[in-house]
Motif scaffolding. Sequence first.
Motif: not given
Length: 369
Positions: A29-31, A26-27, A33-34
Amino acid sequence: MAYQNAQIPSAALRIAVSAVNLLAAADIRREIDTLLPGQSGRRPWEFPSVVAAQASAMLVLLTPLWIEILRSHFHDEIDVALTTAAALLFLVALWVSIAALVNWREISLNKAWVAVLSLLPLAGFLQFWYMNFYKPVHDRPNVEVVASLEELRRAGTVSHMRAKITVVNAGTAAADILGSAFVVTGHDLSSGPMTRGQARSVLKLSAREPHPPESYKRLLKVGRVIRAGNSLAPKQKWSTSFVFDANGSTQKVVRLAVYVSLLTHTSDLQVRGCGEREERFKELTLGCVEAKLPSQSWIRSVLSEERYARTILLFSPEKPPSLATRYRYVVGESNGQGLFRGGVYRVETVEPLVRDSRALTYAEYRLDP
């Protein structure tokens, strides 16, 4: 639970490792996306969750490699595929862990991640050590067998005898019975001192009896001590007695031998008769029992072939009956013709938590007036 309580800590550890890996995914994935177009993100070892996930997964990934390389004797396509995948993932986890150690200043760690990085790999190491080294050594059968012979009365040259057998589980763990037998035989006394050849025969590694083979005269009685498949709880005591006649004119000594073959208690020991007896022992076999050895974990049931213990009571005209247990593994499905690949293995090579023991005791009585 199919694989006993010993696997509860292992299952809990794997759930924790899976949760950390999901958090790491999840970490990342968030990286992603940003990130802006053309912008490069952090490297894998710069994520505390990724480092924790890979470090804690190393021992989990080591388990199938340990089983397949050191504990298995047959490797099919599924085994090769699983161990190859585990080896590749292990190398990735090792690479991330080493890179994190080298570049540890680039990782921003709070106290929670320090605790995870410290405790999860340590818990994995302790679990691996406990299940594969400590528990197999300390949790094994410890059964004592006591046998005695006494003469009740005598009529001429015939002695009316009574035998007593007591079996006690002196250990802290339950024990399963793979097979047992008592054997009453008649023997002659040596007319003189033992020769060098007789002494060498008695003391050689393959010798089964404490006396020279030529002292054996006849079989007087044979039977089963405890039924195969039964269990002895810690401190449990079992005893029996029986009577028989022995003629002092045909033998000078009566010997009672008691054999008990044991296994560390398992939750699902399946005992059956032998479908196909080993050809070289076929004519010498008085009785044969097989016990399928249950797997101690799911991954072992996938990677390891079917294993079983075969306990045989052998009897030839020249030697008294004796009990022997051999450990084998099956390749493929049984077709009624004894389909298996050979080899006799110590039981700890089958499963580290399945340990065996063999209790053997003798009692003798001289029939001379």
